[in-house]
Scaffold this motif. Structure first.
Motif, short mmCIF file in Angstrom:
data_model
loop_
_atom_site.label_atom_id
_atom_site.label_comp_id
_atom_site.label_asym_id
_atom_site.label_seq_id
_atom_site.Cartn_x
_atom_site.Cartn_y
_atom_site.Cartn_z
N THR A 150 71.01 81.20 85.01
CA THR A 150 71.59 79.84 84.83
C THR A 150 73.09 80.00 84.69
N ALA A 151 73.68 79.07 84.94
CA ALA A 151 75.21 78.75 84.99
C ALA A 151 75.75 79.11 83.54
N PRO A 152 75.25 78.64 82.41
CA PRO A 152 75.57 78.98 80.92
C PRO A 152 75.68 80.51 80.85
N ALA A 153 74.59 81.10 81.39
CA ALA A 153 74.34 82.55 81.02
C ALA A 153 75.48 83.39 81.88
N ARG A 154 75.46 82.92 82.97
CA ARG A 154 76.46 83.58 83.84
C ARG A 154 77.90 83.53 83.32
N LYS A 155 78.18 82.46 82.97
CA LYS A 155 79.42 82.25 82.43
C LYS A 155 79.84 82.89 81.11
N ALA A 156 78.80 82.88 80.20
CA ALA A 156 79.05 83.74 78.90
C ALA A 156 79.26 85.16 79.30
N LEU A 157 78.48 85.66 80.19
CA LEU A 157 78.57 87.09 80.68
C LEU A 157 79.78 87.42 81.09
N VAL A 158 80.40 86.58 82.12
CA VAL A 158 81.76 87.11 82.94
C VAL A 158 82.72 86.80 81.76
N GLU A 159 82.68 85.79 80.92
CA GLU A 159 83.69 85.65 79.85
C GLU A 159 83.98 86.78 78.88
N ALA A 160 82.73 87.41 78.80
CA ALA A 160 82.77 88.90 77.99
C ALA A 160 82.96 90.02 78.77
N LYS A 161 83.46 89.66 80.03
CA LYS A 161 83.81 90.99 80.89
C LYS A 161 82.76 91.77 81.28
N LEU A 162 81.73 91.08 81.42
CA LEU A 162 80.27 91.77 81.71
C LEU A 162 79.99 91.33 83.41
N TYR A 163 80.34 91.96 84.32
CA TYR A 163 80.20 91.30 85.94
C TYR A 163 79.20 92.10 86.39
N LYS A 164 78.31 93.06 86.16
CA LYS A 164 77.17 93.52 86.70
C LYS A 164 76.43 94.26 85.53
N VAL A 165 74.86 94.29 86.15
CA VAL A 165 74.03 94.94 85.20
C VAL A 165 74.50 96.23 84.53
N SER A 166 75.34 97.08 85.19
CA SER A 166 75.31 98.39 84.50
C SER A 166 76.47 98.20 83.60
N ASP A 167 77.08 96.93 83.54
CA ASP A 167 78.11 96.83 82.41
C ASP A 167 77.46 96.51 81.00
#
Length: 84
Positions: free
Chosen positions: A31-48
């Motif tokens: 979901t958008a909130p989950a995607r936003k939270a991950l990007v804000e944490a500088k986690l851009y891909k699964v390997s991160d």
């Protein structure tokens, strides 16, 4: 009338930049909130996800139990684990 040239990431507006960073998370159905939270944490891909623990992920605002379950399925398939 030709096609517009592709702009570089630094030429994108803020919404386009956010969208570009969320691509992998969008593909796995977060979901958008989950995607936003991950990007804000500088986690851009699964390997991160190797950079954080499961407990840290669970503490992110916007990450639901179903989002965690989706991420874990992909991580298992790619043989990736959380930091201890």
């Amino acid at each position: 009338m030709g096609k517009e040239p592709k702009r570089k990431r630094h030429e994108l507006n803020p919404a386009e930049q956010q969208e570009a960073l969320e691509v992998e998370w969008f593909r796995i159905g977060l979901t958008a909130p989950a995607r936003k939270a991950l990007v804000e944490a500088k986690l851009y891909k699964v390997s991160d996800m190797r950079k954080i623990s499961l407990q840290e992920l669970q503490g992110f605002q916007g990450i639901s139990k179903s989002a965690i379950a989706r991420i874990q399925v992909i991580m298992r398939a790619k043989k990736i684990s959380f930091r201890d």
